[in-house]
Write a protein that holds these residues in place. Structure first.
Motif, PDB file in Angstrom:
ATOM      1  N   GLU A 172     -21.451  13.715  -9.723  1.00 26.73           N
ATOM      2  CA  GLU A 172     -20.707  13.244 -10.905  1.00 26.73           C
ATOM      3  C   GLU A 172     -19.221  13.061 -10.610  1.00 26.73           C
ATOM      4  OE1 GLU A 172     -21.660  15.643 -14.310  1.00 26.73           O
ATOM      5  OE2 GLU A 172     -23.723  14.906 -14.372  1.00 26.73           O
ATOM      6  N   ILE A 173     -18.954  12.424  -9.456  1.00 21.69           N
ATOM      7  CA  ILE A 173     -17.568  12.115  -9.065  1.00 21.69           C
ATOM      8  C   ILE A 173     -17.227  10.740  -9.643  1.00 21.69           C
ATOM      9  CG2 ILE A 173     -16.023  11.648  -7.117  1.00 21.69           C
ATOM     10  CD1 ILE A 173     -17.920  13.513  -5.438  1.00 21.69           C
ATOM     11  N   PRO A 174     -16.202  10.648 -10.502  1.00 17.55           N
ATOM     12  CA  PRO A 174     -15.873   9.340 -11.085  1.00 17.55           C
ATOM     13  C   PRO A 174     -15.305   8.371 -10.054  1.00 17.55           C
ATOM     14  CG  PRO A 174     -14.277  10.986 -11.793  1.00 17.55           C
ATOM     15  CD  PRO A 174     -15.335  11.710 -11.019  1.00 17.55           C
ATOM     16  N   LEU A 175     -15.658   7.097 -10.222  1.00 18.28           N
ATOM     17  CA  LEU A 175     -15.155   6.026  -9.361  1.00 18.28           C
ATOM     18  C   LEU A 175     -14.273   5.121 -10.219  1.00 18.28           C
ATOM     19  CD1 LEU A 175     -15.673   4.244  -6.596  1.00 18.28           C
ATOM     20  CD2 LEU A 175     -17.083   2.906  -8.114  1.00 18.28           C
ATOM     21  N   PHE A 176     -13.089   4.820  -9.736  1.00 13.29           N
ATOM     22  CA  PHE A 176     -12.203   3.885 -10.432  1.00 13.29           C
ATOM     23  C   PHE A 176     -12.019   2.646  -9.572  1.00 13.29           C
ATOM     24  CE2 PHE A 176     -11.017   8.139 -11.862  1.00 13.29           C
ATOM     25  CZ  PHE A 176     -11.127   7.989 -13.244  1.00 13.29           C
ATOM     26  N   VAL A 177     -12.017   1.492 -10.223  1.00 15.91           N
ATOM     27  CA  VAL A 177     -11.687   0.238  -9.538  1.00 15.91           C
ATOM     28  C   VAL A 177     -10.396  -0.248 -10.170  1.00 15.91           C
ATOM     29  CG1 VAL A 177     -12.438  -2.097  -8.941  1.00 15.91           C
ATOM     30  CG2 VAL A 177     -14.135  -0.262  -9.163  1.00 15.91           C
ATOM     31  N   LYS A 178      -9.333  -0.313  -9.349  1.00 18.95           N
ATOM     32  CA  LYS A 178      -8.014  -0.639  -9.880  1.00 18.95           C
ATOM     33  C   LYS A 178      -7.342  -1.730  -9.056  1.00 18.95           C
ATOM     34  CE  LYS A 178      -7.008   3.900 -11.888  1.00 18.95           C
ATOM     35  NZ  LYS A 178      -5.931   4.883 -12.114  1.00 18.95           N
ATOM     36  N   SER A 179      -6.261  -2.265  -9.615  1.00 19.99           N
ATOM     37  CA  SER A 179      -5.517  -3.342  -8.972  1.00 19.99           C
ATOM     38  C   SER A 179      -4.387  -2.787  -8.108  1.00 19.99           C
ATOM     39  CB  SER A 179      -4.929  -4.258 -10.054  1.00 19.99           C
ATOM     40  OG  SER A 179      -3.911  -5.067  -9.511  1.00 19.99           O
ATOM     41  N   PHE A 180      -4.345  -3.203  -6.835  1.00 16.43           N
ATOM     42  CA  PHE A 180      -3.218  -2.778  -6.004  1.00 16.43           C
ATOM     43  C   PHE A 180      -1.952  -3.591  -6.328  1.00 16.43           C
ATOM     44  CE2 PHE A 180      -5.659  -5.615  -2.985  1.00 16.43           C
ATOM     45  CZ  PHE A 180      -4.730  -6.640  -2.875  1.00 16.43           C
ATOM     46  N   ILE A 181      -2.107  -4.622  -7.171  1.00 11.49           N
ATOM     47  CA  ILE A 181      -0.943  -5.400  -7.611  1.00 11.49           C
ATOM     48  C   ILE A 181      -0.276  -4.704  -8.801  1.00 11.49           C
ATOM     49  CG2 ILE A 181      -0.189  -7.658  -8.500  1.00 11.49           C
ATOM     50  CD1 ILE A 181      -2.895  -8.688  -7.051  1.00 11.49           C
ATOM     51  N   ASN A 182      -1.122  -4.154  -9.706  1.00  8.60           N
ATOM     52  CA  ASN A 182      -0.617  -3.409 -10.872  1.00  8.60           C
ATOM     53  C   ASN A 182      -1.273  -2.024 -10.885  1.00  8.60           C
ATOM     54  OD1 ASN A 182       0.976  -5.574 -12.230  1.00  8.60           O
ATOM     55  ND2 ASN A 182      -1.029  -6.572 -12.283  1.00  8.60           N
ATOM     56  N   PRO A 183      -0.832  -1.125  -9.999  1.00  3.36           N
ATOM     57  CA  PRO A 183      -1.566   0.125  -9.782  1.00  3.36           C
ATOM     58  C   PRO A 183      -1.560   1.105 -10.958  1.00  3.36           C
ATOM     59  CG  PRO A 183       0.480   0.133  -8.521  1.00  3.36           C
ATOM     60  CD  PRO A 183       0.315  -1.248  -9.073  1.00  3.36           C
ATOM     61  N   LEU A 184      -0.673   0.912 -11.909  1.00  2.86           N
ATOM     62  CA  LEU A 184      -0.610   1.856 -13.032  1.00  2.86           C
ATOM     63  C   LEU A 184      -1.509   1.437 -14.198  1.00  2.86           C
ATOM     64  CD1 LEU A 184       3.210   2.713 -12.923  1.00  2.86           C
ATOM     65  CD2 LEU A 184       1.303   3.961 -11.892  1.00  2.86           C
ATOM     66  N   VAL A 229       0.848  -1.198   0.000  1.00  2.00           N
ATOM     67  CA  VAL A 229       0.000   0.000   0.000  1.00  2.00           C
ATOM     68  C   VAL A 229       0.883   1.248   0.000  1.00  2.00           C
ATOM     69  CG1 VAL A 229      -1.694   1.349   1.331  1.00  2.00           C
ATOM     70  CG2 VAL A 229      -1.998  -1.120   1.071  1.00  2.00           C
ATOM     71  N   TYR A 230       1.941   1.221   0.808  1.00  6.11           N
ATOM     72  CA  TYR A 230       2.908   2.323   0.818  1.00  6.11           C
ATOM     73  C   TYR A 230       3.499   2.515  -0.590  1.00  6.11           C
ATOM     74  CZ  TYR A 230       7.340   4.746   1.706  1.00  6.11           C
ATOM     75  OH  TYR A 230       8.389   5.620   1.651  1.00  6.11           O
ATOM     76  N   ASP A 231       3.879   1.409  -1.235  1.00  2.86           N
ATOM     77  CA  ASP A 231       4.460   1.484  -2.588  1.00  2.86           C
ATOM     78  C   ASP A 231       3.457   2.037  -3.598  1.00  2.86           C
ATOM     79  OD1 ASP A 231       6.834   0.460  -1.647  1.00  2.86           O
ATOM     80  OD2 ASP A 231       6.400  -1.606  -2.258  1.00  2.86           O
ATOM     81  N   VAL A 232       2.190   1.612  -3.470  1.00  2.00           N
ATOM     82  CA  VAL A 232       1.144   2.116  -4.387  1.00  2.00           C
ATOM     83  C   VAL A 232       1.053   3.638  -4.281  1.00  2.00           C
ATOM     84  CG1 VAL A 232      -1.364   2.178  -4.841  1.00  2.00           C
ATOM     85  CG2 VAL A 232      -0.218  -0.018  -4.458  1.00  2.00           C
ATOM     86  N   LEU A 233       1.029   4.148  -3.050  1.00  2.00           N
ATOM     87  CA  LEU A 233       0.923   5.600  -2.852  1.00  2.00           C
ATOM     88  C   LEU A 233       2.152   6.326  -3.406  1.00  2.00           C
ATOM     89  CD1 LEU A 233      -0.645   5.837   0.719  1.00  2.00           C
ATOM     90  CD2 LEU A 233      -1.787   6.080  -1.469  1.00  2.00           C
ATOM     91  N   GLN A 234       3.317   5.707  -3.310  1.00  2.00           N
ATOM     92  CA  GLN A 234       4.524   6.313  -3.873  1.00  2.00           C
ATOM     93  C   GLN A 234       4.414   6.409  -5.401  1.00  2.00           C
ATOM     94  OE1 GLN A 234       6.926   7.733  -2.173  1.00  2.00           O
ATOM     95  NE2 GLN A 234       6.227   7.054  -0.180  1.00  2.00           N
ATOM     96  N   LYS A 235       3.743   5.423  -6.013  1.00  2.00           N
ATOM     97  CA  LYS A 235       3.622   5.393  -7.476  1.00  2.00           C
ATOM     98  C   LYS A 235       2.536   6.329  -8.001  1.00  2.00           C
ATOM     99  CE  LYS A 235       5.279   0.645  -7.985  1.00  2.00           C
ATOM    100  NZ  LYS A 235       4.883  -0.762  -8.060  1.00  2.00           N
ATOM    101  N   VAL A 236       1.405   6.394  -7.299  1.00  2.00           N
ATOM    102  CA  VAL A 236       0.249   7.137  -7.847  1.00  2.00           C
ATOM    103  C   VAL A 236       0.062   8.515  -7.205  1.00  2.00           C
ATOM    104  CG1 VAL A 236      -0.935   4.988  -8.449  1.00  2.00           C
ATOM    105  CG2 VAL A 236      -1.473   6.101  -6.272  1.00  2.00           C
ATOM    106  N   GLY A 237       0.822   8.806  -6.144  1.00  2.00           N
ATOM    107  CA  GLY A 237       0.713  10.113  -5.488  1.00  2.00           C
ATOM    108  C   GLY A 237      -0.076  10.038  -4.194  1.00  2.00           C
ATOM    109  N   HIS A 238       0.286  10.904  -3.237  1.00  2.00           N
ATOM    110  CA  HIS A 238      -0.358  10.845  -1.919  1.00  2.00           C
ATOM    111  C   HIS A 238      -0.639  12.222  -1.331  1.00  2.00           C
ATOM    112  CE1 HIS A 238       3.721  11.663  -0.544  1.00  2.00           C
ATOM    113  NE2 HIS A 238       4.130  10.596  -1.217  1.00  2.00           N
ATOM    114  N   GLU A 239      -0.355  13.280  -2.083  1.00  2.00           N
ATOM    115  CA  GLU A 239      -0.664  14.617  -1.580  1.00  2.00           C
ATOM    116  C   GLU A 239      -2.144  14.895  -1.806  1.00  2.00           C
ATOM    117  OE1 GLU A 239       1.249  18.428  -2.697  1.00  2.00           O
ATOM    118  OE2 GLU A 239       3.096  17.342  -2.233  1.00  2.00           O
ATOM    119  N   ASP A 240      -2.789  15.503  -0.837  1.00  2.00           N
ATOM    120  CA  ASP A 240      -4.209  15.811  -0.958  1.00  2.00           C
ATOM    121  C   ASP A 240      -5.036  14.541  -1.223  1.00  2.00           C
ATOM    122  OD1 ASP A 240      -6.154  17.712  -0.686  1.00  2.00           O
ATOM    123  OD2 ASP A 240      -6.180  18.300  -2.787  1.00  2.00           O
TER     124      ASP A 240
END
Length: 417
Positions: free
Chosen positions: A270-282, A20-31
């Motif tokens: 109208e807030i979009p919802l994404f369902v993504k993989s924490f194994i392949n977060p990109l 989870v820490y790695d996912v946040l490092q990859k996709v961003g964690h500010e705000d």
């Protein structure tokens, strides 16, 4: 602000927390506000503790120690120093849980359930928050019970939106990483309430709505929303895009990837919802938003196991009229029994139900005074959205079909397997 939700599977062990820490490092964690569930199967383990507590079982203390041991093992793998503050914090939470179980006087199962089950999320987020800080990722731990206010319907609480909106608007810091619990709220007396099983997605949607978030991402161990559960259907495929309307339909019929209550507040803004993989977060995952109903256009399969099919007919063979149906629905509502499908003829009324709270036997006793009651236990309800002849034949193969209902876009089949 973006809202992320990580479920129990994503934090089931130390490697999961690190990921989870790695996912946040990859996709961003500010705000970003992160909603986290209880670790692994902790909710189930705490349900066993609650059962043993009410049964006055000899296994009670052992079952509680199992939960403690499980979390302690994760701590030991994440932190080298056993003097770290996190060990003290987690011990305090378990001391609070034990104190509640020693001092509680309430015989109300649902009340006790919510007070005890909540420790799964509290401990989970405490560990994750401390680990992030330990890794240099500063974050703000929030007790969700100070923000989401509800009524006192324990185990299935209704949100007080006005109060919740005020508390979230005033108390959530932006431009930082916030970590909070899914599934929980509190009533006017500050007792813990829960939003229904799988309610962590709903928590994410509540925060998104109140903060007018940019998006919500639910991180799962699958690449996104599939057109069928791969455990039961071979050749399940990924859906790239689903409209809010279609997603609400799928959730209503029991699709488990998105919690039914989650979508309504998101659709309003109208807030979009994404369902993504924490194994392949990109990877892009699935987008639930305004736009095309379904991409690709394909049949979608939903299965609900352990259902009850009840058939009612009047004892004197009179017609089942509106007043009878109204009375039946009143009783279903009173006993908190969820209806998945209904079908009626002139002299009979069939309903496929989910007896979440174990109230069917009480209901049956009352119904039997006015109606002849027959029922099948442990049936499966299959729903096919955008059905085809081939899809229907595949579901019915080698099964006893008890009931079948067809509308323009949806086919529902109750089977005994």
């Amino acid at each position: 602000m973006k809202i992320f939700k990580f479920g129990g599977a994503s934090v089931k062990d130390a490697d999961g927390v690190k990921n989870v820490y790695d996912v946040l490092q990859k996709v961003g964690h500010e705000d970003v506000l992160v909603v986290i569930s209880a670790m692994g199967k902790t909710t189930n383990a705490l349900e066993t503790v609650i059962k043993n507590y009410f049964d006055k079982s000899n296994e009670f203390h052992a079952s509680l120690q199992e939960v403690r041991k499980y979390h302690n093992q994760i701590l030991l793998e994440l932190f080298d120093d056993e003097e770290h503050d996190v060990f003290f914090a987690v011990n305090n939470h378990f001391a609070d849980l034990e104190y509640f179980l020693r001092s509680n006087k309430s015989p109300n199962y649902n009340f006790v359930y919510d007070q005890v089950i909540s420790f799964g999320e509290i401990v989970s987020t405490t560990i994750v928050s401390h680990y992030f800080n330990h890794q240099g990722l500063k974050n703000n731990w929030l007790d969700v019970r100070n923000f989401i206010k509800t009524d006192a319907t324990y185990r299935d609480a209704n949100v007080d939106w006005d109060q919740t909106q005020k508390l979230i608007s005033k108390g959530v810091k932006k431009k930082t990483l916030n970590i909070t619990q899914g599934f929980l709220g509190s009533d006017e007396n500050n007792f813990t309430t829960t939003l229904g099983r799988e309610g962590s997605d709903y928590t994410a949607a509540i925060f998104a709505y109140c903060l007018s978030a940019e998006s919500v991402t639910i991180w799962k161990d699958v690449p996104g929303v599939m057109n069928a559960d791969p455990r039961y259907f071979e050749n399940a495929i990924l859906l790239n895009q689903i409209s809010y309307r279609e997603a609400i339909e799928l959730a209503f019929y029991g699709a488990t990837v998105i919690h039914p209550k989650t979508l309504q507040p998101l659709q309003k803004k109208e807030i979009p919802l994404f369902v993504k993989s924490f194994i392949n977060p990109l990877l892009p995952g699935t987008s639930v938003s305004k736009g095309e109903d379904l991409d690709p256009k394909t049949s979608c399969f939903i299965i609900k196991k352990n259902q009850l099919l009840i058939s009612l007919s009047a004892i004197d063979f009179s017609f089942i009229m509106e007043e009878n149906i109204s009375e039946i629905f009143g009783l279903l509502h009173k006993y908190k029994i969820k209806v998945s499908l209904i079908q009626n003829t002139a002299i009979s009324f069939s309903v496929c139900i989910e007896d979440k709270f174990g109230n069917f036997n009480e209901l049956k006793t009352i119904l039997s005074k006015k109606f002849k009651v027959s029922y099948n236990e442990n049936v499966s309800l299959y729903t096919i959205r955008h059905f085809t002849k081939e899809a229907s034949e595949m579901v019915e193969k080698d099964k006893e079909v008890l009931l079948k209902q067809i509308s323009r876009e949806t086919l529902q089949i109750v089977t005994k397997e």
